[in-house]
Design an enzyme around this catalytic site. Structure first.
Site, PDB file in Angstrom:
ATOM      1  N   GLY A  32       0.820  -1.203   0.000  1.00 19.30           N
ATOM      2  CA  GLY A  32       0.000   0.000   0.000  1.00 19.30           C
ATOM      3  C   GLY A  32       0.854   1.253   0.000  1.00 19.30           C
ATOM      4  NE  ARG A  58      13.202  -1.448 -10.373  1.00 21.13           N
ATOM      5  CZ  ARG A  58      14.195  -1.804  -9.552  1.00 21.13           C
ATOM      6  NH1 ARG A  58      14.406  -3.081  -9.307  1.00 21.13           N
ATOM      7  NH2 ARG A  58      14.969  -0.903  -8.999  1.00 21.13           N
ATOM      8  CG  ASN A 117      -6.727   7.045   9.486  1.00 17.40           C
ATOM      9  OD1 ASN A 117      -6.015   7.262  10.469  1.00 17.40           O
ATOM     10  ND2 ASN A 117      -6.759   7.860   8.443  1.00 17.40           N
ATOM     11  NE  ARG A 149      -1.863   8.309  -3.969  1.00 22.07           N
ATOM     12  CZ  ARG A 149      -2.491   7.275  -4.521  1.00 22.07           C
ATOM     13  NH1 ARG A 149      -3.271   6.494  -3.776  1.00 22.07           N
ATOM     14  NH2 ARG A 149      -2.353   7.005  -5.788  1.00 22.07           N
ATOM     15  CE  LYS A 194      -5.005   8.826  13.301  1.00 28.54           C
ATOM     16  NZ  LYS A 194      -3.923   8.279  12.455  1.00 28.54           N
ATOM     17  CB  SER A 264      -7.381  10.945   5.139  1.00 28.92           C
ATOM     18  OG  SER A 264      -8.237  10.498   6.175  1.00 28.92           O
TER      19      SER A 264
END
Length: 306
Positions: A32, A58, A117, A149, A194, A264
């Site tokens: 991931g 790769r 998460n 990202r 969290k 996120s």
């Protein structure tokens, strides 16, 4: 694209890989390579690293650090080498399927770390590993590191933080820990804490299309935060898993401390990606259902963002 349509079974006769001879150097495969996976690969660049991708190619990523310096990372594909750590940083909903896609290689793994998460996927993985008679130690972790990202191959390091890990169930393995990870005894409690904060900040920023700080500065958003935090806190108390802090105050403090950040969930919504809310608010809803408890605000937000 799924990782595997029919996951192979873990061979019952398997060997346990020997620990690294050099205690300072770990062999680590990352499954991931999104934001957090790429960031951890950069932190661990002095270790022996492997990547795992859907097409076995790769893994090439660029990490832009906090000084705006770009670092190129190239990870070879994991090809059945014995490794100390398999670190899974996929979305929570993809965890079990991702792990099943490398089932034949798990006898080569000493430790599995879920660094994500949400909650619920950890027990799913634990149950599945037990069914497969896999001997790897299962760890879970949370991180306050900030990364996002920029595109499919570039990740921006937005803010330094702490990463805590702990064994999911009581075990006493001897394991060398990669740098940047702190081992704790109360990882499930920390994950719940969290999750509670994420259950407040993430869906609200996504619905209002706002940065974290606007939940503090905007009167309407602030009121919505207070109402949602109250419902979430009461849910944990009814589940007999009370938080050891006031969730409204903590959520406001976190939102203010990360004022410029996009959650996120908001990033996922803006990029039309699936969110992790089914393993955050959805997890709470499923837990509450078992006690016939209704969470109307959580349900409404989850429906809006599904």
């Amino acid at each position: 694209m799924p990782y595997s349509s029919s996951p192979p079974q873990i061979p019952t006769a398997s060997r346990t890989p020997a620990p690294s001879t050099d205690e300072a150097t770990q062999s680590i495969a990352i499954l991931g390579l999104g934001a957090i996976g790429t960031l951890m690969a950069w932190h661990w660049r002095e270790h022996v690293l492997y990547g795992i991708t859907r097409d076995n190619s790769r893994c090439q990523r660029t990490l832009i650090d906090q000084q705006q310096t770009a670092h190129s990372l190239t990870l070879p594909t994991w090809q059945h080498e014995a490794i100390d750590w398999l670190v899974i940083t996929t979305k929570a909903s993809a965890t079990l399927e991702a792990l099943q896609s490398v089932a034949n290689q798990l006898p080569q793994v000493q430790n599995i770390l879920l660094l994500q998460n949400g909650m619920g996927q950890q027990q799913q993985v634990s149950d599945w590993l037990s069914q497969q008679q896999c001997s790897a130690n299962l760890w879970a972790g949370i991180s306050t590191e900030g990364a996002y990202r920029q595109n499919t191959e570039q990740v921006v390091y937005a803010g330094s933080g702490d990463t805590h890990i702990g064994l999911w169930q009581a075990q006493h393995p001897t394991a060398s820990i990669p740098n940047g990870l702190t081992v704790v005894d109360d990882i499930q409690q920390r994950i719940r804490a969290k999750l509670a904060i994420n259950a407040v900040i993430n869906p609200l920023t996504a619905v209002f299309r706002c940065r974290n700080g606007e939940l503090v500065s905007h009167d309407e958003y602030r009121q919505a935060l207070k109402e949602l935090a109250t419902e979430v806190q009461q849910c944990f108390e009814t589940l007999q898993q009370p938080l050891n802090f006031d969730l409204t105050e903590r959520s406001l403090a976190v939102a203010e401390a990360t004022a410029a950040n996009q959650s996120s969930t908001l990033q996922d919504v803006l990029h039309q990606r699936p969110t992790e809310l089914d393993y955050i608010n959805g997890y709470l809803i499923r837990q509450a259902q078992q006690l016939n408890i209704e969470l109307p605000l959580n349900r409404r937000l989850l429906a809006q963002l599904s």
